[in-house]
Design a protein around this motif. Structure first.
Motif, mmCIF file in Angstrom:
data_model
loop_
_atom_site.group_PDB
_atom_site.id
_atom_site.type_symbol
_atom_site.label_atom_id
_atom_site.label_comp_id
_atom_site.label_asym_id
_atom_site.label_seq_id
_atom_site.Cartn_x
_atom_site.Cartn_y
_atom_site.Cartn_z
ATOM 1 N N GLY A 69 1.107 -1.256 0.128
ATOM 2 C CA GLY A 69 -0.037 -0.301 0.108
ATOM 3 C C GLY A 69 1.162 1.711 -0.335
ATOM 4 N N PHE A 70 2.674 1.417 0.502
ATOM 5 C CA PHE A 70 3.242 1.719 0.298
ATOM 6 C C PHE A 70 2.728 2.517 -0.797
ATOM 7 C CE2 PHE A 70 7.207 4.362 0.746
ATOM 8 C CZ PHE A 70 7.100 5.198 1.651
ATOM 9 N N ILE A 71 2.994 2.053 -2.116
ATOM 10 C CA ILE A 71 3.473 2.346 -3.611
ATOM 11 C C ILE A 71 1.888 3.101 -4.096
ATOM 12 C CG2 ILE A 71 4.588 1.687 -5.607
ATOM 13 C CD1 ILE A 71 5.641 -0.092 -3.831
ATOM 14 N N PHE A 72 1.202 2.361 -3.473
ATOM 15 C CA PHE A 72 -0.187 2.801 -4.154
ATOM 16 C C PHE A 72 -1.340 4.034 -3.192
ATOM 17 C CE2 PHE A 72 0.992 -1.598 -5.354
ATOM 18 C CZ PHE A 72 1.269 -1.073 -7.333
ATOM 19 N N SER A 73 -0.629 3.766 -2.595
ATOM 20 C CA SER A 73 -1.433 4.792 -1.780
ATOM 21 C C SER A 73 -0.890 6.746 -1.755
ATOM 22 C CB SER A 73 -1.407 5.045 0.081
ATOM 23 O OG SER A 73 -1.431 5.851 0.538
ATOM 24 N N ALA A 74 -1.361 7.497 -2.305
ATOM 25 C CA ALA A 74 -1.101 8.696 -2.387
ATOM 26 C C ALA A 74 -1.877 9.686 -0.673
ATOM 27 C CB ALA A 74 -2.021 9.597 -3.576
ATOM 28 N N SER A 75 -2.108 9.158 -0.018
ATOM 29 C CA SER A 75 -1.658 9.682 1.227
ATOM 30 C C SER A 75 -0.530 9.676 1.675
ATOM 31 C CB SER A 75 -2.592 8.991 2.270
ATOM 32 O OG SER A 75 -2.393 9.825 3.977
#
Lengths: 331, 341
Positions: A69-75
């Motif tokens: 999720g680190f790569i795919f989250s924009a937060s």
């Protein structure tokens, strides 16, 4: 020196012993030289592995917490400690790609002009100017960008672009206002100016390696200058050109200071190229000194790791491209 | 363990009077806050002249300062964000404030000069949340009867780097707006829903100056030095206030530091008619039981000297000194909590 070793025995009666000794001495020297160069080469590998390991160790807490999720989250929220790299990755790739789109044609154009068309008296001054451009520190580009270029872009370039594309459906999203002056597009412009000298200087150098015979032969059968460049010069220098472009791309991906000044530093993904954004290196540079807490720091290091991987992929892709070119040429 | 006040005063007098012939020039080391850097270095310069002791201060940012003092590599750490009592206890730290500063909303609206527009906390929060996007929005017009507000997009500018100024700013907006608190929160760096990020005070100041319709927060010094247009604020008491040294000081004067929990006081949105609502102090962190007692004693002497003799320097640099009542309390805290013997 090598002759000495062979010649000595012919002149002296005590040949075998001294010859063996001389050879041993040379072998020792050879060995020493080989080991030194080998150690130097290995040192690079060692440093490289060391950096990768320390990046992975440093990034581990973040990667462990957020997973893929680190790569795919924009937060990117330091308050709730929810970190994702997508906005930074997006900004890095968009600005670099856009910069290359601008810099490659212009850089090649300058190089072709300098080697094929430019009168001799002008070649040196223009060549030196380009090399000087490559030597300007990036912070200067940043300051110039912020104080001179941004106001110009904001008042002149962007309003014109917004007005131009406003009636066209998809493009009006890509070039949507308001005109901040600061943003992805301005960062890409600055990057293009920064990588231009690299691309130009290298392409000029490789263009100069094209044998005159080849070009003259092409001119001889009635080729125009454009045909000579397109069908002789560029195919002959393809490998070198790709090398130059990749060097430029590498610089664009990692550039920090100049980008930080003009990109707007907002961890958001907007469809508009005029909107503020951020890049991986800009985020790290901005936030590292005041990053409270282990997760925050670790997330910044994880960003560094991702940049490392992106650079690696770019390099691998250029290698692949070269290999394909080589293999088609072999056929 | 405690030093007697009289003895300490004597010691201090001694230190200052024999400064010229002082043979042991101890070096105090500190690291942290970039906000405090100018004042700490100028104080140190002046202090060296009278005491012979020098301060080696590294401006590495508050986060770095906290890490360094935890790792025991410096005599003191400096942070723009006070640590919570729990954090202090966990690392055997004592904290105290040194100087006060304020964040000012600088604006660039055609036809509006310094103090030509008035805002309140909720409006400011809504601007920074992207809920108010035009300068002639009803919420702003209501606060500014008679002011001609243009139909202009608001360009929000914030800090891109982690910063104590951002901490003060977000702390204020969170206190006045529950929505801001929920969606953005308080920190030295936050996820801004709108706007462009600029590096450093000078970056924000420059972006505001260059962009029509911009609003950005900067330290007081930048507003006065660059003659920027700014907004007046309506404070907790409902009074309209101009940013000024006196208004920052007023926000600290109302605080009963004695009752505060380890100086964990955030000076934003304090009561008082003259109070500038977006004020904040910068803090020093020291170990309660330091490894190098002599160095800690020297550091305290330095801060003691600065509290009493550093006023003019602070004024020149647009910082505000703590009220003398607060200084007394801080010095009492040193006696009680920092073991220098």
């Amino acid at each position: 020196m090598a002759n000495y070793a062979i010649d000595v025995p012919n002149q002296s009666p005590s040949a075998p012993a001294s010859r063996a000794e001389a050879l041993r001495r040379f072998r020792f020297g050879d060995q020493l030289f080989r080991r030194t160069t080998k150690a130097s080469a290995l040192l690079v590998l060692l440093i490289m592995v060391g950096i990768i390991i320390s990046l992975i160790v440093g990034a581990w807490p973040a990667l462990h917490t957020f997973g893929l999720g680190f790569i795919f989250s924009a937060s990117w929220n330091p308050v709730t400690e929810q970190f994702g790299a997508l906005a930074s990755i997006y900004g890095t790739i968009i600005t670099s790609a856009f910069a290359m789109l601008l810099a490659v044609p212009v850089g090649l154009g300058i190089a072709i002009f300098l080697t094929e068309i430019c009168p001799y008296w002008l070649r040196r001054p223009v060549g030196i100017a380009i090399e000087l451009l490559a030597g300007i520190p990036s912070i200067i580009y940043g300051i110039w960008g912020l104080f001179v270029f941004v106001p110009f872009v904001q008042t002149t370039v962007q309003p014109a672009i917004i007005a131009l594309f406003a009636p066209i459906p998809l493009l009006n999203q890509l070039f949507a206002g308001p005109a901040y002056g600061i943003g992805l597009m301005t960062a890409a412009f600055i990057l293009a100016i920064m990588v231009l000298p690299f691309i130009t200087a290298i392409s000029r150098d490789v263009f100069l390696t094209v044998p005159t015979v080849l070009k003259e032969a092409a001119f001889g059968i009635g080729c125009t200058r454009w045909e000579v460049v397109r069908s002789v010069v560029i195919p002959y220098t393809r490998v070198g050109l790709i090398g130059g472009i990749m060097l430029g791309l590498g610089r664009a991906l990692g550039e920090t200071m100049a980008v930080t000044f003009v990109i707007g530093n907002a961890a958001r993904i907007s469809p508009s190229l005029l909107a503020p954004g951020t890049t991986i290196s800009a985020t790290i540079a901005n936030e590292f000194s005041e990053a409270f807490g282990a997760t925050y720091l670790s997330s910044l290091i994880a960003l560094g790791l991702i940049l490392f991987v992106i650079t690696f992929i770019v390099l691998a892709m250029s290698r692949l491209l070269l290999m394909r070119i080589e293999s088609t040429r072999a056929k | 363990m405690k030093i007697n006040i009289a003895m300490r005063a004597a010691l201090f007098a001694c230190a200052t009077s024999i400064a010229a012939v002082s043979v042991h020039a101890a070096e105090i080391t500190g690291a942290g806050s970039t906000f405090g850097t100018p004042i700490y270095s100028k104080w140190a310069e002046a202090y060296k002249k009278v005491s012979g002791n020098s301060l080696n201060y590294q401006s590495i940012g508050s986060g770095g300062g906290i890490a360094q003092i935890n790792a025991n590599t410096v005599t003191f750490g400096a942070s723009d964000m006070p640590l919570t009592p729990t954090d202090l206890a966990a690392h055997d730290l004592v904290q105290f404030p040194t100087v006060i500063g304020g964040a000012i909303p600088a604006v660039n609206i055609p036809g509006i000069g310094a103090g030509g527009i008035t805002l309140d906390g909720v409006t400011l929060a809504h601007i920074y949340l992207g809920k108010i996007t035009k300068w002639n929005a009803p919420a702003i017009a209501k606060l500014n009867p008679g002011v001609k507000l243009p139909d202009l997009d608001i360009v929000v500018v914030h800090r891109a780097d982690g910063s104590g100024t951002t901490f003060i700013w977000t702390s204020y907006l969170s206190k006045v707006s529950p929505t801001f608190k929920k969606n953005v929160g308080v920190n030295t760096a936050v996820q801004w829903p709108v706007g462009i990020g600029a590096k450093g005070n000078e970056g924000v100041a420059n972006n505001v100056a260059n962009t029509k319709g911009a609003i950005g927060y900067v330290e007081y010094a930048y507003v006065t030095q660059n003659h920027m247009a700014y907004a007046k604020m309506i404070n907790k008491d409902g009074k309209v206030v101009e940013p000024s040294a006196a208004a920052f000081q007023a926000s600290a004067a109302g605080v009963d530091w004695a009752k505060s929990d380890h100086y964990y006081v955030i000076l934003t949105n304090q009561a008082g008619a003259a109070t500038w609502p977006i004020s904040g102090a910068t803090f020093i962190l020291m170990h309660g039981k330091p490894k190098d007692k002599a160095a800690s004693a020297e550091a305290l002497k330095f801060f003691d000297w600065s509290y009493h003799n550093g006023g003019q320097i602070a004024k020149d640099l647009f910082y505000v000194m703590l009220p003398s009542s607060t200084v007394k309390q801080i010095e009492a805290t040193w006696q009680k909590e920092i073991a220098t013997k």
